[in-house]
Scaffold this active site. Structure first.
Site, PDB file in Angstrom:
ATOM      1  CB  SER A 146      -0.884  -0.199   1.438  1.00  0.00           C
ATOM      2  OG  SER A 146      -1.566   0.883   1.164  1.00  0.00           O
ATOM      3  CG  MET A 147      -0.568   4.915   1.483  1.00  0.00           C
ATOM      4  SD  MET A 147      -0.338   5.747   0.068  1.00  0.00           S
ATOM      5  CE  MET A 147       0.406   7.288   0.491  1.00  0.00           C
TER       6      MET A 147
END
Length: 966
Positions: free
Chosen positions: A169-170
């Site tokens: 993800s991030m």
């Protein structure tokens, strides 16, 4: 009118619910296998320098271990290759256990002591996808962690010089952000693998820090692409199961032709072929195995560390994630093939198709296909086998005289692995130097498998079918039947990635009929189209056959999806896209790997629920903007009502009138047209206005071309539908707010005496000043969102007191004698109640007083609905501050501190506002005209900058606060 509005918004909410249901649940079951630990996992904290520990007290670096390995590495004397896992938004550092456990188990079976040391970072499970203030802090801590990891290997003769990063993800975005740091040595990281990381754009831009971070990362990787070519980056998306980060956002923004930057979807990864949700992509066994296999193939045998050879890294990534040739990566084709020694085991095939099943007894078997007699009639040779051993199996042969080959070539490198078998398709034009093809069907170990081969003419095996347009609503279908011969059929789905002019013209007619003959141009709906593709197979004979594989193949992005079925069967395939075609010329192909002597009927039908799901998947961030527009225009209608009649309308009625697409969307479209003119662009630049929000990087970049309709800008075609969805959220959300306030007022009534004055809940001037000062100081020393929450709570208390007063007055008047009511009603003039002298002089317990309280209640209900927008936008920063309060009492940076001061003043000042004060204000006429231009501004500048909604609201709320006397 009220019933019509309820029915309209009920239908709109129903369509929105259908789209949300399709987005959240309209996908196949999770076919990922879970990864398990065979020993108890341990996370050993790695000590960092004191300066780093002091600067980042909430973060930590850990080494993953299990059982004996955890005990051996207790002193952190490490000899493996370092791998660092980065969790994403609200992710835990313990998510590294799947990668670490599988790497540990596989290392036990490897020779030479090759193994990995899997590290993981604890980012305190921060919500970095919604609050961007921590992203740069995480990047600096990652840099310090990499240097600390490499220091652990200084005792080795050949220590590792780089660390492999795996970001979820991030975390993947943070990994790429490393290269933006001024003192970062690019040699420290040579390989990055990201999982469901939104590289193109953030999912929601709730603060400016998030967009500034993305802008810096994108500029670095695009402007210095040549310097970063030695860094291999692999980005994997989860597919349709991941509704949090759509797979189109995982595409890496990089120049074309950079073979070291790979973007794909998990459904296209060989030996994986499954869609994952946002969390399961971390522990999906099939995908983790592909990653670990790639890691072992990247090890340099001499140093037992990750190789620095760029070509080898490219070959390994392509082997495990792009096209698996069913061969060992290190296997080198040898022209001296031993089949020359078994000429007696050869069988020449003179038919068009071969179907052979090996016996249970082991034997040597080869089939010989002559090329000379087939070159003119056929263009390709197709062969498949469910013998998945990693060996060569198809060869090219040159025969001059006699039964033997004087020269052989291994053609197996072009093999592609599918779920049930391996497939090789050879283009005969590339085999001009060969005379024969040899297919191996040897089973020396007695394994049973099947080999099927045939000569093919690609033109005769390809059929085109036009997909139905969106406005067919699934009532019509496009059908095609493929013949009973052939092992491979290709169906071109025409107009899958285009919107025909016929559809465009139909939509214009609909727009004319729905929105007062106001028209806006259409963009291409290629990514919003969705189809149900049914494939029905019927066979003449019932016998065992190899399974069928149906493959949706997209030319411009690696987002293929495969479906494996038995024969005969009826199968439904979802026809949707993750990305749009960049040139609008590439087609979508449906490959059918079929069984012989079977007939297949393919039916393509539009799926309205999936279309709605696609619209929300791509355009969902626009809905909050239109919700804010509806609430703002609803409040504007309320102010106009007070200006004209001195009375406030019912909240539901004014919110129902907030849907004004012919004013808002048409104005935005006119701005888009004007911006195509050079003189208007110059005026725009002179005014220092920001560029209009377009979805150029993360959404389709489209144009109007021959026979197809596309758009250069954001989807104006979908704006009316998104506006309706946003209006439905505003309408039913305000209804829910009224219901909640009603329930809360019942609870609060127990603590208060009945009140019959419209001034219940108001505050004195000195009290308001004290509250403003206190909340401002609280916001400045802790979190700006906290002061916004506090001021909203004070205003909510005012609304609750008005609700209790309205209920008390209604109850008391119902108990009053009827003759008093008649006399009171008869004394009221025909002028508006709140403006008449009779109402001003009427007693507290009267119908006139009740009307005044009701007017004030409707006014403040509209204001409360509008005030919830800054509260909701500031919630992520508040959550981040609250979860880190033990490390720091002040949020730094605070995106809502600049807004908290004016919002606090406005919320507190408007507590004492009533319809009488507003109607007597000279500024009300100007203020009531502001919501419409501000709404247009909001649609123009806020789709990619949701935090700008607060700026737009302030443009209306500040003049409104000035309308009320202190």
């Amino acid at each position: 009118m009220k019933l019509a509005a309820v029915a309209f918004y009920g239908v709109a909410l129903g369509f929105l619910a259908v789209g949300l249901r399709e987005l959240l649940t309209g996908y196949e079951e999770n076919h990922c296998n879970m990864t398990y630990m065979f020993e108890y996992p341990e996370y050993r904290r790695v000590a960092l320098p004191r300066r780093v520990a002091r600067l980042y007290p909430a973060y930590g670096l850990y080494l993953y271990g299990e059982g004996v390995y955890a005990q051996v590495t207790q002193a952190l004397k490490l000899t493996g290759a370092p791998v660092l896992f980065l969790p994403g938004n609200a992710g835990s550092y313990k998510q590294a256990r799947s990668l670490g456990s599988i790497a540990l188990r596989k290392a036990e079976n490897m020779e030479g002591g090759v193994h990995f040391n899997v590290f993981t970072i604890d980012f305190n499970e921060e919500l970095v996808a919604l609050y961007g203030g921590s992203l740069l802090r995480q990047t600096h801590f990652l840099h310090a962690s990499i240097k600390a990891i490499l220091k652990l290997y200084k005792h080795l003769k050949s220590p590792p010089q780089s660390v492999v990063l795996v970001g979820h993800s991030m975390g993947g975005v943070v990994a790429r952000a490393l290269f933006t740091l001024p003192r970062f040595n690019t040699n420290l990281v040579r390989l990055i693998i990201t999982q469901a990381s939104p590289h193109l754009a953030p999912v929601l831009a709730l603060d400016p820090y998030l967009l500034e971070f993305y802008s810096a990362v994108s500029k670095k990787w695009v402007n210095q692409a040549n310097k970063l070519r030695n860094v291999t980056v692999l980005s994997v998306g989860g597919g349709y199961r991941d509704f949090q980060v759509r797979s189109g956002l995982v595409s890496l923004p990089c120049p074309p032709g950079d073979a070291n930057k790979l973007s794909l979807v998990a459904t296209a990864v060989p030996r994986t072929w499954v869609s994952t949700d946002h969390l399961s992509i971390v522990w999906c066994k099939e995908l983790v195995l592909a990653t670990v296999r790639a890691f072992f193939d990247l090890i340099d045998p001499g140093t037992r560390q990750f190789t620095e050879n760029q070509k080898k890294k490219e070959a390994v990534m392509n082997h495990h994630f792009i096209r698996h040739p069913v061969r060992m990566l290190s296997e080198i084709p040898d022209p001296a093939v031993p089949i020359l020694d078994f000429t007696e085991a050869w069988s020449e095939v003179n038919t068009l198709r071969l179907s052979y099943s090996t016996p249970t007894e082991g034997q040597v078997k080869y089939f010989l296909f002559a090329l000379s007699s087939r070159r003119k009639a056929y263009s390709h040779f197709y062969c498949r086998s469910n013998n998945l051993e990693l060996t060569s199996w198809v060869y090219g042969c040159v025969r001059k005289s006699g039964p033997s080959c004087v020269h052989t070539v291994d053609l197996s490198t072009g093999t592609e692995l599918l779920p049930p078998y391996k497939v090789l398709i050879l283009n005969l034009s590339d085999l001009s130097s060969l005379t024969h093809l040899v297919v191996s069907a040897s089973n020396l170990n007695g394994q049973k498998f099947t080999v099927e081969c045939e000569w093919q003419g690609q033109v005769s095996q390809t059929v085109s079918v036009s997909v139905p347009h969106v406005l067919s609503f699934g009532l019509t279908s496009s059908d095609v039947t493929v013949g009973s011969s052939g092992l491979l059929h290709i169906i071109e789905l025409e107009h899958f990635n285009q919107v025909s002019v016929h559809f465009y013209l139909c939509y214009i007619v609909v727009c004319f009929s729905l929105f007062s003959h106001k028209v806006w141009l259409s963009p291409c709906l290629q990514v919003y189209q969705a189809f149900r593709i049914n494939v029905a197979s019927q066979c003449k004979e019932n016998k065992d056959r190899l399974p069928n594989v149906y493959r949706m193949k997209v030319a411009w992005f690696r987002e293929d999806s495969l479906t494996t079925v038995s024969v005969p069967s009826v199968t439904e395939i979802s026809g949707m896209l993750h990305t749009s075609s960049p040139d609008n010329t590439s087609t979508v192909l449906l490959q059918l790997h079929t069984a012989p002597n079977c007939q297949y009927k393919v039916s393509v039908r539009t799926s309205l629920p999936r279309v709605l799901g696609q619209i929300l998947r791509f355009c969902g961030p626009m809905v909050p903007v239109y919700t804010a527009v509806t609430l703002l225009l609803g409040c504007g209608g309320q102010l106009s009502s007070v200006l004209k009649s001195g009375r406030a309308e019912n909240m539901g009625r004014v919110m129902g009138k907030g849907l004004q697409p012919h004013k808002v969307i048409l104005s935005v479209y006119i701005l888009h047209i004007l911006l195509s003119c050079g003189w208007f662009q110059q005026v725009w630049s002179l005014l220092c206005l920001p560029p209009m929000d377009t979805i150029s990087s993360s959404y389709p970049d489209l144009t109007f071309n021959e026979g197809t309709v596309q758009a250069e800008e954001w989807p104006h075609l979908l704006s009316p539908l998104l506006y309706i969805f946003g209006a439905a959220v505003a309408y039913w959300g305000s209804t829910l707010l009224r219901f909640i306030i009603g329930l809360m007022s019942f609870v609060l009534a127990v603590l208060h005496r009945p009140c019959v004055s419209r001034d219940c809940g108001t505050l004195r001037m000195r009290t308001r000043l004290l509250i403003i000062v206190c909340l401002t100081m609280v916001g400045g020393t802790s979190c700006g969102a906290l002061s916004i929450f506090g001021s909203f709570a004070f205003h909510l208390y005012r609304v609750l007191r008005l609700q209790m007063t309205e209920r008390s007055l209604s109850y008391m008047l119902n108990l009053a004698p009827q003759e008093n009511k008649k006399s009171e009603n008869g004394s009221v003039s025909s002028k508006p109640m709140s403006m008449s002298k009779e109402c001003n002089s009427a007693p507290l317990l009267s119908e006139c007083a009740l009307l005044e309280v009701r007017d004030d209640l409707q006014l403040h209900l509209c204001l409360s609905a509008l005030f919830t927008l800054p509260v909701m936008l500031s919630t992520p920063s508040f959550i981040h501050w609250f979860r880190n309060i033990r490390y720091s009492t002040q949020l730094d940076p605070d995106p809502f501190w600049p807004y908290s001061v004016p919002l606090t003043i406005i919320y507190i000042l408007l507590i004492n506002c009533n319809t009488l004060n507003l109607s007597n204000s000279k500024l009300l006429r100007v203020t009531s005209c502001l919501p419409l231009p501000v709404a247009i501004t909001m649609v123009t500048f806020s789709p990619q900058h949701l935090y700008r909604i607060t700026n737009c609201l302030l443009a209306v709320l500040i003049p409104l606060a000035l309308c009320c006397p202190l």
